[in-house]
Write a protein that holds these residues in place. Sequence first.
Motif, PDB file in Angstrom:
ATOM      1  N   ASN A 103     -12.206 -62.614 -18.458  1.00 28.03           N
ATOM      2  CA  ASN A 103     -11.294 -63.746 -18.238  1.00 28.03           C
ATOM      3  C   ASN A 103     -11.592 -64.982 -19.071  1.00 28.03           C
ATOM      4  OD1 ASN A 103      -9.727 -62.462 -16.221  1.00 28.03           O
ATOM      5  ND2 ASN A 103     -11.307 -62.900 -14.691  1.00 28.03           N
TER       6      ASN A 103
ATOM      7  N   SER B  31      -1.524 -64.693 -16.757  1.00 24.29           N
ATOM      8  CA  SER B  31      -2.568 -64.317 -15.792  1.00 24.29           C
ATOM      9  C   SER B  31      -2.385 -62.890 -15.300  1.00 24.29           C
ATOM     10  CB  SER B  31      -2.546 -65.276 -14.594  1.00 24.29           C
ATOM     11  OG  SER B  31      -2.765 -66.600 -15.004  1.00 24.29           O
ATOM     12  N   HIS B  32      -3.368 -62.399 -14.560  1.00 21.31           N
ATOM     13  CA  HIS B  32      -3.269 -61.109 -13.882  1.00 21.31           C
ATOM     14  C   HIS B  32      -3.440 -61.333 -12.387  1.00 21.31           C
ATOM     15  CE1 HIS B  32      -7.673 -61.020 -13.451  1.00 21.31           C
ATOM     16  NE2 HIS B  32      -7.746 -61.379 -14.719  1.00 21.31           N
TER      17      HIS B  32
ATOM     18  N   LEU C  64      -5.377 -69.770 -10.611  1.00 17.25           N
ATOM     19  CA  LEU C  64      -5.016 -70.475 -11.842  1.00 17.25           C
ATOM     20  C   LEU C  64      -3.690 -71.200 -11.688  1.00 17.25           C
ATOM     21  CD1 LEU C  64      -6.078 -67.883 -14.590  1.00 17.25           C
ATOM     22  CD2 LEU C  64      -7.385 -69.759 -13.571  1.00 17.25           C
TER      23      LEU C  64
ATOM     24  N   ILE D  96       1.287 -70.058 -17.161  1.00 25.52           N
ATOM     25  CA  ILE D  96       0.087 -69.563 -16.489  1.00 25.52           C
ATOM     26  C   ILE D  96       0.382 -68.265 -15.754  1.00 25.52           C
ATOM     27  CG2 ILE D  96      -1.574 -70.051 -14.653  1.00 25.52           C
ATOM     28  CD1 ILE D  96      -1.428 -72.985 -15.466  1.00 25.52           C
TER      29      ILE D  96
ATOM     30  N   THR E  98      -5.579 -71.283 -19.857  1.00 32.23           N
ATOM     31  CA  THR E  98      -5.141 -72.030 -18.679  1.00 32.23           C
ATOM     32  C   THR E  98      -5.575 -73.487 -18.768  1.00 32.23           C
ATOM     33  OG1 THR E  98      -5.257 -70.033 -17.313  1.00 32.23           O
ATOM     34  CG2 THR E  98      -5.270 -72.154 -16.161  1.00 32.23           C
TER      35      THR E  98
ATOM     36  N   ARG F 269      -4.266 -64.988 -10.571  1.00 26.79           N
ATOM     37  CA  ARG F 269      -3.033 -65.739 -10.809  1.00 26.79           C
ATOM     38  C   ARG F 269      -2.826 -66.846  -9.780  1.00 26.79           C
ATOM     39  NH1 ARG F 269       0.536 -61.773 -10.600  1.00 26.79           N
ATOM     40  NH2 ARG F 269       1.227 -62.306  -8.502  1.00 26.79           N
TER      41      ARG F 269
ATOM     42  N   LEU G 265      -8.654 -66.237 -21.032  1.00 21.39           N
ATOM     43  CA  LEU G 265      -7.589 -66.591 -20.101  1.00 21.39           C
ATOM     44  C   LEU G 265      -7.859 -67.955 -19.485  1.00 21.39           C
ATOM     45  CD1 LEU G 265      -5.075 -66.022 -18.387  1.00 21.39           C
ATOM     46  CD2 LEU G 265      -6.542 -64.728 -16.826  1.00 21.39           C
ATOM     47  N   TYR G 266      -9.105 -68.203 -19.095  1.00 18.12           N
ATOM     48  CA  TYR G 266      -9.462 -69.514 -18.556  1.00 18.12           C
ATOM     49  C   TYR G 266      -9.268 -70.602 -19.602  1.00 18.12           C
ATOM     50  CZ  TYR G 266     -11.662 -66.971 -14.684  1.00 18.12           C
ATOM     51  OH  TYR G 266     -11.905 -66.155 -13.604  1.00 18.12           O
TER      52      TYR G 266
END
Length: 479
Positions: free
Chosen positions: A31, A136-137, A144, A132, A38, A141, A34-35
């Motif tokens: 992640n 996301s997953h 976030l 977002i 975000t 999700r 991804l972070y």
Amino acid sequence: MDPDDLENLLAFPREPENENALNRYLNNVRNRNLYLATFAAVLGPLSFGFVLGYSSPAISDLKDVEDPRLVLDKNAASWFGHWKLSLMLCSLPFVLGFVLIISAQNVWMLLVGRLLTGLASGVTSLVVPVYISETSHPRVRGSLGSCVQLMVVTGIVSSYIAGMLMDWRWLAVFCCIPPVLMLIFMFFMPETPRYLINREKTVEAMSALRFLRGPYADHEWEYRQIESSGDDQETSLAFAELRNPAIYKPFLIGILMMVFQQFTGINAIMFYADTIFEEANFKNSRLASVIVGLVQVVFTAIAAMIIDKTGRKVLLLISGVIMAISAAAFAVYFSLTTPVINNKPAFLDSPPTMAPVGPVDHLAWLALASTGLFIAGFSIGWGPIPWLVMSEIFPLRTRGVASGICVVTNWGCAFLVTKEFHDLMLFLTPYGTYGLFAGFCALNVLFTIFWVPETKGKTLEQIEAHFRGSHNAQRFGIQ
């Protein structure tokens, strides 16, 4: 009924094979990027929070500024502090607006700068939750997505704190930092995979998935899942399709969540907060605003940390119950503190105010406790979750239009409640008005039980498939 049984009754039907495949896939996801994506995105809501929070300390400074061309009289100050309706008109850079404020030589430069930052904020409140959600997953999700509201309230309280240390020009310089960082960071972030797949940009979509999920995940598996849900989708939406349950049901849920969020009376409570603190002997109104903001930040952060474990519905139910109780306590407070003269409330003999008439110091604790409880309850559920659910439940091809309508609905209702608040205080009496808010909070609870789907742990494709199935819709109580 046990809460777990209620959640199971209202949850999506389990698909063991698909669930196992999803879990195997997510176990290999990393992640970090991804972070990072975000973080870059939520610098927008942070900037939005700075825009909302800037006016309070700045107006105080600008009323006493030495240059007469910059002095805000009462009328100009009201325009400077309430540009919310302008949020929906278009998007212009936050930085340009604050640069105009920093370099302002007259009141008009201040107001135009405020308008530009407001317009940019409008697009931010629309685009960031969807970005977002689509990057996301299911495992993260919720957390976030809740960061959107967390960063808004963080921006507000940061402006309040900075306003205690800086004058209005340096405060505007400080407020420029998040949007500048957002422009820099977002330059290096990918477009959402769903957007790219929908436009048949295979190479770019795979590159985005590799960036967002790390090197060890099965990117082709997620690509196929997204692609299979969108094969029959067009990029445009015909008006006749609004009769399709997969379209109108999530649309109605999103709209009603925004209406119910504002009809809880959150703005009325917030506007009265300063008076409540003064009655409780907090003479520094700026410090009172900081305290209120910190309560919002703490409980919004709590919601973000636990939402992917508890689920959306549980937090919405807890939030609605807390707000109903605290709004009812406000009604009791007003009924006990509003003097009665000639068999009618004394405030009817004069222009209505938010504050009760007469000495009420001995009951200030009740109003103070009700304020804190209401804000905490709102922050843990009905503050962040409607924005999160909005970004989850709409089909891809309607997501932009439906989300935009939801944002306009939210701010429109906020304007309506704010504008009519004084008239309600006069017509229904203060305790009747807050009793009305308590009633809407109770309706929120019923609405959550019977209409709002639990999206915890589900992919956007699973959520969309749910609304396409009439059998599953009946299990949610959506007819």
